[in-house]
Design a protein around this motif. Structure first.
Motif, PDB file in Angstrom:
ATOM      1  N   HIS B 233     -50.079 -32.001 -53.852  1.00  0.00           N
ATOM      2  CA  HIS B 233     -48.764 -31.474 -53.520  1.00  0.00           C
ATOM      3  C   HIS B 233     -48.658 -30.073 -54.085  1.00  0.00           C
ATOM      4  CE1 HIS B 233     -44.447 -31.586 -52.781  1.00  0.00           C
ATOM      5  NE2 HIS B 233     -44.255 -31.100 -53.986  1.00  0.00           N
ATOM      6  N   GLN B 234     -47.911 -29.223 -53.379  1.00  0.00           N
ATOM      7  CA  GLN B 234     -47.614 -27.947 -54.019  1.00  0.00           C
ATOM      8  C   GLN B 234     -46.155 -27.593 -53.826  1.00  0.00           C
ATOM      9  OE1 GLN B 234     -49.214 -24.239 -52.886  1.00  0.00           O
ATOM     10  NE2 GLN B 234     -48.804 -24.479 -50.707  1.00  0.00           N
ATOM     11  N   GLU B 235     -45.647 -26.873 -54.753  1.00  0.00           N
ATOM     12  CA  GLU B 235     -44.238 -26.526 -54.755  1.00  0.00           C
ATOM     13  C   GLU B 235     -44.156 -25.031 -55.063  1.00  0.00           C
ATOM     14  OE1 GLU B 235     -42.016 -29.505 -54.967  1.00  0.00           O
ATOM     15  OE2 GLU B 235     -40.367 -28.175 -54.408  1.00  0.00           O
ATOM     16  N   VAL B 236     -43.644 -24.271 -54.112  1.00  0.00           N
ATOM     17  CA  VAL B 236     -43.476 -22.840 -54.382  1.00  0.00           C
ATOM     18  C   VAL B 236     -42.144 -22.650 -55.077  1.00  0.00           C
ATOM     19  CG1 VAL B 236     -43.229 -20.560 -53.353  1.00  0.00           C
ATOM     20  CG2 VAL B 236     -44.858 -22.200 -52.393  1.00  0.00           C
ATOM     21  N   ILE B 237     -42.182 -21.977 -56.220  1.00  0.00           N
ATOM     22  CA  ILE B 237     -40.950 -21.792 -56.991  1.00  0.00           C
ATOM     23  C   ILE B 237     -40.464 -20.375 -56.732  1.00  0.00           C
ATOM     24  CG2 ILE B 237     -39.902 -22.071 -59.263  1.00  0.00           C
ATOM     25  CD1 ILE B 237     -41.584 -24.427 -58.765  1.00  0.00           C
ATOM     26  N   ASP B 238     -39.432 -20.213 -55.903  1.00  0.00           N
ATOM     27  CA  ASP B 238     -38.978 -18.843 -55.702  1.00  0.00           C
ATOM     28  C   ASP B 238     -37.642 -18.575 -56.386  1.00  0.00           C
ATOM     29  OD1 ASP B 238     -37.653 -20.411 -54.023  1.00  0.00           O
ATOM     30  OD2 ASP B 238     -38.337 -19.486 -52.147  1.00  0.00           O
ATOM     31  N   VAL B 249     -30.896 -26.131 -59.050  1.00  0.00           N
ATOM     32  CA  VAL B 249     -32.095 -25.990 -58.218  1.00  0.00           C
ATOM     33  C   VAL B 249     -33.335 -26.279 -59.046  1.00  0.00           C
ATOM     34  CG1 VAL B 249     -33.339 -24.467 -56.656  1.00  0.00           C
ATOM     35  CG2 VAL B 249     -30.873 -24.215 -56.921  1.00  0.00           C
ATOM     36  N   PHE B 250     -33.322 -25.743 -60.255  1.00  0.00           N
ATOM     37  CA  PHE B 250     -34.424 -26.005 -61.198  1.00  0.00           C
ATOM     38  C   PHE B 250     -34.585 -27.510 -61.404  1.00  0.00           C
ATOM     39  CE2 PHE B 250     -37.028 -24.198 -64.668  1.00  0.00           C
ATOM     40  CZ  PHE B 250     -37.310 -25.349 -65.358  1.00  0.00           C
ATOM     41  N   ALA B 251     -33.456 -28.158 -61.636  1.00  0.00           N
ATOM     42  CA  ALA B 251     -33.498 -29.597 -61.907  1.00  0.00           C
ATOM     43  C   ALA B 251     -34.036 -30.363 -60.710  1.00  0.00           C
ATOM     44  CB  ALA B 251     -32.099 -30.087 -62.277  1.00  0.00           C
ATOM     45  N   LYS B 252     -33.673 -29.875 -59.504  1.00  0.00           N
ATOM     46  CA  LYS B 252     -34.114 -30.563 -58.298  1.00  0.00           C
ATOM     47  C   LYS B 252     -35.640 -30.439 -58.153  1.00  0.00           C
ATOM     48  CE  LYS B 252     -32.932 -31.006 -53.412  1.00  0.00           C
ATOM     49  NZ  LYS B 252     -34.314 -30.943 -52.960  1.00  0.00           N
ATOM     50  N   ILE B 253     -36.131 -29.227 -58.364  1.00  0.00           N
ATOM     51  CA  ILE B 253     -37.586 -29.016 -58.274  1.00  0.00           C
ATOM     52  C   ILE B 253     -38.312 -29.887 -59.291  1.00  0.00           C
ATOM     53  CG2 ILE B 253     -39.432 -27.326 -58.559  1.00  0.00           C
ATOM     54  CD1 ILE B 253     -37.425 -25.179 -57.653  1.00  0.00           C
ATOM     55  N   ARG B 254     -37.759 -29.898 -60.481  1.00  0.00           N
ATOM     56  CA  ARG B 254     -38.375 -30.705 -61.532  1.00  0.00           C
ATOM     57  C   ARG B 254     -38.408 -32.171 -61.126  1.00  0.00           C
ATOM     58  NH1 ARG B 254     -35.517 -30.241 -67.090  1.00  0.00           N
ATOM     59  NH2 ARG B 254     -33.907 -31.202 -65.827  1.00  0.00           N
ATOM     60  N   ASP B 259     -41.323 -36.969 -59.342  1.00  0.00           N
ATOM     61  CA  ASP B 259     -41.558 -38.009 -58.336  1.00  0.00           C
ATOM     62  C   ASP B 259     -43.001 -37.983 -57.882  1.00  0.00           C
ATOM     63  OD1 ASP B 259     -39.220 -39.260 -58.306  1.00  0.00           O
ATOM     64  OD2 ASP B 259     -38.361 -38.179 -56.594  1.00  0.00           O
ATOM     65  N   CYS B 260     -43.471 -36.759 -57.612  1.00  0.00           N
ATOM     66  CA  CYS B 260     -44.834 -36.577 -57.163  1.00  0.00           C
ATOM     67  C   CYS B 260     -45.841 -37.139 -58.153  1.00  0.00           C
ATOM     68  CB  CYS B 260     -45.129 -35.092 -57.057  1.00  0.00           C
ATOM     69  SG  CYS B 260     -45.161 -34.544 -55.419  1.00  0.00           S
ATOM     70  N   LEU B 261     -45.519 -36.962 -59.428  1.00  0.00           N
ATOM     71  CA  LEU B 261     -46.421 -37.425 -60.472  1.00  0.00           C
ATOM     72  C   LEU B 261     -46.280 -38.924 -60.700  1.00  0.00           C
ATOM     73  CD1 LEU B 261     -45.842 -34.492 -62.924  1.00  0.00           C
ATOM     74  CD2 LEU B 261     -48.032 -35.116 -61.937  1.00  0.00           C
ATOM     75  N   GLY B 262     -45.360 -39.528 -59.949  1.00  0.00           N
ATOM     76  CA  GLY B 262     -45.182 -40.967 -60.090  1.00  0.00           C
ATOM     77  C   GLY B 262     -44.336 -41.346 -61.281  1.00  0.00           C
ATOM     78  N   VAL B 263     -43.616 -40.370 -61.820  1.00  0.00           N
ATOM     79  CA  VAL B 263     -42.698 -40.688 -62.911  1.00  0.00           C
ATOM     80  C   VAL B 263     -41.309 -40.780 -62.299  1.00  0.00           C
ATOM     81  CG1 VAL B 263     -41.895 -40.019 -65.181  1.00  0.00           C
ATOM     82  CG2 VAL B 263     -44.133 -39.279 -64.388  1.00  0.00           C
ATOM     83  N   ARG B 264     -40.718 -41.931 -62.351  1.00  0.00           N
ATOM     84  CA  ARG B 264     -39.375 -42.092 -61.788  1.00  0.00           C
ATOM     85  C   ARG B 264     -38.395 -41.283 -62.607  1.00  0.00           C
ATOM     86  NH1 ARG B 264     -37.265 -45.377 -57.903  1.00  0.00           N
ATOM     87  NH2 ARG B 264     -37.981 -43.481 -56.888  1.00  0.00           N
ATOM     88  N   THR B 267     -33.550 -43.011 -63.101  1.00  0.00           N
ATOM     89  CA  THR B 267     -33.581 -44.408 -62.645  1.00  0.00           C
ATOM     90  C   THR B 267     -32.182 -45.009 -62.547  1.00  0.00           C
ATOM     91  OG1 THR B 267     -34.169 -44.853 -64.907  1.00  0.00           O
ATOM     92  CG2 THR B 267     -35.893 -45.158 -63.265  1.00  0.00           C
ATOM     93  N   HIS B 268     -31.211 -44.381 -63.188  1.00  0.00           N
ATOM     94  CA  HIS B 268     -29.858 -44.929 -63.140  1.00  0.00           C
ATOM     95  C   HIS B 268     -29.123 -44.425 -61.907  1.00  0.00           C
ATOM     96  CE1 HIS B 268     -30.599 -46.292 -67.132  1.00  0.00           C
ATOM     97  NE2 HIS B 268     -30.888 -45.078 -67.487  1.00  0.00           N
ATOM     98  N   GLY B 269     -29.518 -44.875 -60.753  1.00  0.00           N
ATOM     99  CA  GLY B 269     -28.683 -44.628 -59.586  1.00  0.00           C
ATOM    100  C   GLY B 269     -29.165 -43.548 -58.644  1.00  0.00           C
ATOM    101  N   ASN B 270     -29.337 -42.292 -59.089  1.00  0.00           N
ATOM    102  CA  ASN B 270     -29.466 -41.226 -58.099  1.00  0.00           C
ATOM    103  C   ASN B 270     -30.838 -41.162 -57.408  1.00  0.00           C
ATOM    104  OD1 ASN B 270     -31.288 -39.643 -59.476  1.00  0.00           O
ATOM    105  ND2 ASN B 270     -29.780 -38.231 -60.288  1.00  0.00           N
ATOM    106  N   SER B 271     -31.780 -41.967 -57.831  1.00  0.00           N
ATOM    107  CA  SER B 271     -33.130 -42.025 -57.254  1.00  0.00           C
ATOM    108  C   SER B 271     -33.609 -40.680 -56.751  1.00  0.00           C
ATOM    109  CB  SER B 271     -33.214 -43.058 -56.121  1.00  0.00           C
ATOM    110  OG  SER B 271     -32.746 -42.525 -54.915  1.00  0.00           O
TER     111      SER B 271
END
Lengths: 296, 271
Positions: B233-238, B249-254, B259-264, B267-271
């Motif tokens: 996976h790749q994520e361009v950070i602009d 936005v930072f939090a969303k990218i993180r 998720d990509c790394l398989g770390v949930r 877990t409390h709701g917002n998935s």
């Protein structure tokens, strides 16, 4: 139960209202230990004095046993006799000359043996081919007790200075070889990698990374070698010596002069100490980059 | 910025390429369009015994680009870095890296028997240039430690010295192998800021291997996520620089990356 009812948290007002028992002084309930800072503790005697007290006590006991006659002079001369015969030997210059002869024997042997040992270790440490050629031979020869070679050395070199120095050289080559070789082979691999990422040439890698990394181990080897040099010297000087401490001792044995024998033993010990001190100084100079460990 | 790609490390040992059955999605182009590449990797495979650590991997890094490589332990990210650093040639595939490159490892790896400044300029052509070493050390903020032995430096200072040693070589590619992993939290924040500044000043391409998602998003132009020997996976950070961890936005990218790394995450709701 409210929090206010749990002992120490209760305020005085609440205590009065609820008739709680008065708060006990803390120290009664908890066993507190006082930790004194180092400077406050009585340091008492300075360290060197404490360390010296053991040997001094031993010499005193020796003196007492000699004076009371519990230790006869033929078995072991007393400290006062030893001192006076040492003074006599120094006055005639015999002792200094013997010391000089013995010391130069040991150092010459060490220089020859050390050069051989270090050279071979560097060859087999740095080159795969060198390792295959040299290491097997060295590991094999190292198991032969050096002293057992004396008869052969006498046949080869006669009974002059040569066999004595050859014995010392042989004996000192091995500890240096083993330690320098191990030191080179155990240089931190991660530092070798750094050297590669910095683009060091092979020679620069050896000079800047490998050899300095092997130095602590090499100095340990030097210490071992010096210890063994002394041992080999004592054995070597039994071969028909005409000068040196061993010669003094052999003469003294003929005449049951236990005082002279003790003087010679003390001289051996002092020479050993002096050489050890030299190596320690070398370590301080060359290994100053290591965090000092002084013990406590 | 013209990068001289001089090296073409091609392994002599051919490898059974039939083993690459499902190479998976491969991300090739770099975020910066059509500039000279500092790193070009094609079909890179590396196996340890029977285990394929890298499988037919392709990566480009543009000159001057800051790329972070994320991945769980043992996913092969350090293996890739070691190959790019020319510390490991037991691979198959095509690898091109700039001739001038430098590495800073997780441990500072300073030679303990050389003073700090001598460590910095070790291996530079032209001998031990104290002035140059001092400049490099000043730049990372430890000029006053130049004459000390490395063993008396603190962890953060040693890592700074290691950075100075890398940057004094004016590299076109800087490889950072989890350089902040062993630092305490406060020192780490400062060190990250410093690396960001140094990168902007020197303009070299950077490959930062890390498993700290926040650090990756904070510093890089592009984050690559490695999984099972490929770039999954790749994520361009602009986001503009001086990024704010609290920015949504930072939090969303993180979150995406976690998720990509398989770390949930969350877990409390917002998935």
């Amino acid at each position: 139960m409210t929090i206010a009812e749990i002992g120490p948290v209760a305020t005085d007002r609440e205590r009065g209202r609820k008739r709680l028992p008065p708060e006990r002084p803390r120290a009664d309930g908890l066993h507190l230990q006082r930790i004194d800072p180092v400077s406050a503790k009585g340091q008492g005697l300075p360290r060197w004095l404490r360390r010296a007290s053991g040997p001094v006590a031993l010499v005193l006991l020796w003196h007492v046993l000699s004076v009371t006659g519990a230790l006869p002079g033929e078995v072991l001369a007393g400290p006062s006799t030893v001192l006076s015969s040492a003074a006599a030997l120094i006055e005639t210059g015999e002792l200094q000359e013997a010391m000089w002869v013995s010391l130069s024997r040991a150092l010459t042997g060490l220089a020859i043996g050390g050069t051989i040992g270090v050279t071979l270790a560097v060859i087999s440490g740095l080159f795969r081919l060198g390792e295959d050629m040299v290491d097997a031979i060295m590991q094999m020869m190292r198991t032969v007790p050096n002293v057992a070679l004396i008869p052969l050395l006498i046949i080869w070199f006669g009974i002059g200075e040569a066999p004595k120095i050859a014995l010392i050289a042989l004996a000192t080559a091995f500890p240096l070889y083993l330690n320098v070789y191990a030191g080179i082979r155990n240089v931190d691999q991660s530092l070798i990698e750094v050297g590669r990422t910095l683009g060091l040439s092979r020679l620069a890698m050896i000079v800047n990374v490998v050899l300095p990394g092997a130095l602590p181990s090499a100095l340990v080897g030097l210490r071992y070698s010096l210890g063994i040099a002394w041992l080999a010297l004592v054995f070597g000087e039994q071969i028909n010596a005409t000068a040196g401490i061993g010669y003094l001792m052999a003469n003294a044995r003929e005449f049951f002069q236990t005082d002279v024998i003790v003087v010679c033993l003390v001289v051996y010990a002092l020479l050993g100490l002096a050489v050890d001190f030299t190596v320690r100084t070398l370590e301080k100079v060359f290994l100053s980059w290591r965090p000092a460990f002084n013990g406590t | 910025m013209a990068t001289s790609v001089q090296r073409n490390l091609t392994d002599s040992r051919p490898q059974a390429s039939s083993a690459m059955l499902k190479p998976g999605p491969q991300i090739v182009p770099s975020a910066v369009a059509e500039t000279a590449n500092a790193v070009r990797v094609r079909g890179l495979s590396r196996r340890f015994g029977s285990r394929d650590v890298l499988q037919n991997l392709n990566v480009d890094i543009a000159a001057g680009e800051f790329v972070a490589l994320l991945g769980a332990s043992g996913c092969g990210k350090s293996t890739l870095l070691r190959i790019l650093a020319d510390l490991d040639r037991e691979f198959s595939g095509d690898v091109e890296v700039p001739h001038r490159r430098a590495v800073a490892f997780q441990a500072p790896r300073l030679l303990p028997w050389k003073t700090v400044w001598r460590n910095v300029v070790l291996g530079l052509p032209g001998g031990a240039d104290r002035k140059r070493a001092l400049e490099a050390l000043e730049e990372v903020g430890i000029g006053h430690r130049a004459d000390q032995w490395p063993k008396v430096l603190s962890g953060g200072e040693a890592q700074r010295a290691s950075l100075a040693r890398a940057l004094v070589r004016e590299p076109d590619l800087l490889l950072l192998d989890e350089p902040f992993a062993a630092l305490d939290a406060l020192t780490r924040i400062k060190a990250q800021e410093l690396v960001g500044e140094l990168w902007q000043r020197h303009g070299c391409a950077v490959l930062l291997v890390t498993h700290d998602v926040e650090e990756a998003v904070l510093l890089s132009d592009r984050v690559l996520v490695m999984k099972d020997g490929i770039i999954a996976h790749q994520e361009v950070i602009d986001l503009p620089r001086q990024r704010d961890v609290a920015d949504p936005v930072f939090a969303k990218i993180r979150g995406n990356l976690l998720d990509c790394l398989g770390v949930r995450h969350g877990t409390h709701g917002n998935s």
